[in-house]
Design an enzyme around this catalytic site. Structure first.
Site, PDB file in Angstrom:
ATOM      1  N   HIS A   1      -3.598  -4.672  -0.373  1.00 22.73           N
ATOM      2  CA  HIS A   1      -3.252  -5.306   0.979  1.00 22.73           C
ATOM      3  C   HIS A   1      -3.382  -6.826   1.015  1.00 22.73           C
ATOM      4  CE1 HIS A   1      -2.951  -1.792   3.481  1.00 22.73           C
ATOM      5  NE2 HIS A   1      -3.989  -1.368   2.609  1.00 22.73           N
TER       6      HIS A   1
ATOM      7  N   CYS B   1       0.896  -1.134  -0.015  1.00 21.01           N
ATOM      8  CA  CYS B   1       0.033  -0.060  -0.127  1.00 21.01           C
ATOM      9  C   CYS B   1       0.884   1.209  -0.109  1.00 21.01           C
ATOM     10  CB  CYS B   1      -1.023  -0.112   1.160  1.00 21.01           C
ATOM     11  SG  CYS B   1      -2.311   1.230   1.032  1.00 21.01           S
TER      12      CYS B   1
ATOM     13  N   GLU C   1      -2.564  -8.989   2.957  1.00 23.55           N
ATOM     14  CA  GLU C   1      -2.845  -9.547   4.273  1.00 23.55           C
ATOM     15  C   GLU C   1      -4.306  -9.453   4.840  1.00 23.55           C
ATOM     16  OE1 GLU C   1      -1.662  -6.642   3.674  1.00 23.55           O
ATOM     17  OE2 GLU C   1      -2.061  -5.242   5.160  1.00 23.55           O
TER      18      GLU C   1
END
Lengths: 198, 252
Positions: free
Chosen positions: A179, A79, A181
């Site tokens: 993202h 990001c 994650e």
């Protein structure tokens, strides 16, 4: 060992858990020795470009990143952690970035911003990051992005209003605007793909 | 293509899910972590926790609940309810929340929007607006206390002010439609979509499968629902399949 660079930006807890799923030891750190020694360094980041750069400078993060690149050690920007790797950013005034990747981070060309949600990608065939997950969607939340970078970099794009850079693979430098994650199973696969390259 | 998001909302208090959730294969229907995992596996694009804790003691358990969820569920998590100052946001984000939603606190102190947005960026901040029909310029007003009291503000004026102060998303709750199961408030969604430069999440009223596509037709970017999912009226997959049949991009 994978290190997540702690410079006061980003949700490090989620990132740590997501990278731990690969079975590797994951350490959140702002210690240059650990960040330089790690097999892979994750550079997270949320908020405005300039604010992130300032926080990065507070821990001498640009030098850590530059030294890793010079010594051909892998890093993954996520990001705003991807954005700050570029030459400069125009969010809330013009700010220099770390400059590992060529190009400027500017506002996306879309009527509704931020770009929030799951979007598809167009990955090049020889991408390692997207191997086996070319058709998946990933979670984005941002208003700024890069349109172009080094010609010899592997660039994955996403369309929102216009095409922008969703991911870069350039030597030992990898970066995603989305993202991983927070991108469920597809994100976990991308993380595993990156870890395989270490 | 950017997918239209489907977001289940869980009401929580004291670290537990309140309001009935009725699932098979669920050992503990009150455990937010277990429910969050279940929804994540079922295809939820995000999750929202609305903390309706009445006491400070109950609220203190929220951070732990958020942390335990974020440890195990790798999709975005929004937490709303009880956020009164920047410090509350900082704690939630550190615990693992990706976004926070604010409602009454922003009405009482609009400057709070700027403070949160300046510190963490507008992408973390959702403005939750409880709107209902009223004799205001737009025909909709903002309410507080679960729709029981008028805040004395036109709903569209408030949305515009919120965006100019720095919110990154609007969570639009129709107090007229909420709990009726008779469909999202199409007129309200269209009115807000017409003036909003940020994504709009529609909430309140979902009861039939066709309601979801109609809300997207009106311009919603994402759809939040609670009881239809909790009571198993529809699965998220059924909703997504219905949306896909209407030509909407969804994440499988």
């Amino acid at each position: 060992m994978i290190a997540i660079l702690d410079y006061g930006s980003g949700n490090l807890r989620s990132a740590q858990r997501a990278f731990e799923l690969t079975g590797h030891e994951v350490r959140i750190t702002s210690d240059p020795t650990i960040a330089l020694a790690a097999d892979g360094l994750v550079v997270p980041g949320v908020g405005a470009f300039g604010a992130c750069m300032k926080q990065l400078e507070d821990i001498d993060g640009a030098r850590i990143i530059a030294e890793r690149v010079q010594s051909q050690k892998s890093l993954l920007g996520i990001c705003v952690g991807m954005q700050i790797l570029f030459t400069s950013g125009t969010e809330k005034g013009s700010h220099p970035g770390v400059g590992i990747l060529e190009g400027e981070i500017s506002e996306l060309h879309a009527p509704v911003l931020p770009h929030i949600g799951w979007n598809t990608v167009k990955a090049p065939q020889n991408s390692k990051l997207f191997s086996g997950i070319e058709e998946e969607s990933f979670y984005f939340v941002h208003s700024y992005g890069a349109q172009k970078t080094n010609r010899d970099a592997l660039v994955t794009t996403t369309e929102y209003g216009a095409d922008f850079i969703a991911a870069v693979e350039y030597g030992h430098v990898s970066a995603t605007q989305f993202h991983p994650e927070k991108s469920g199973k597809a994100g976990a696969s991308l993380i595993a793909n990156w870890v395989k390259t270490l | 293509m950017l997918a239209k998001r489907i977001i289940p909302c869980l009401d929580v208090a004291g670290g537990r899910v309140v309001k009935g959730v009725n699932f098979e294969n669920l050992r503990d229907a009150g455990d937010p972590v277990e429910l969050a995992k279940l929804y994540g596996d079922a295809g939820a694009d995000e999750l929202t926790f609305l903390d309706i804790s009445a006491s400070v003691e109950d609220r203190s358990t929220t951070l732990d609940m958020v942390a335990r969820t974020a440890d195990q569920v790798f999709i975005p998590l929004t937490v709303g309810g009880g956020i009164r100052e920047v410090k509350d946001v900082d704690q939630l984000l550190r615990a693992g929340a990706d976004k926070v939603s604010i409602n009454t606190a922003a009405i009482n102190k609009p400057r709070l929007i700027n403070e949160i947005s300046d510190r963490f960026g507008n992408q973390v901040l959702v403005l939750s607006v409880d709107a209902r029909r009223a004799k205001t310029p737009s025909g909709f007003e903002v309410t507080t206390h679960g729709g029981r009291k008028s805040a004395g503000i036109d709903a569209l004026t408030w949305v515009e002010e919120g965006i100019s102060r720095g919110v990154g998303e609007i969570l639009l709750n129709s107090m007229d439609a909420d709990g009726t199961g008779s469909g999202y408030d199409i007129e309200l969604i269209a009115a807000v979509r017409a003036i909003s430069s940020v994504p709009v999440i529609a909430s309140g009223g979902a009861g039939a499968l066709g309601d979801f596509a109609r809300a997207l037709d009106a311009g919603a970017d994402a759809l939040l629902a609670a009881s239809v999912f909790h009571f198993g009226t529809f699965t998220i997959a059924q909703v997504k399949s219905e949306l896909a049949s209407h030509g909407y991009s969804i994440r499988l």
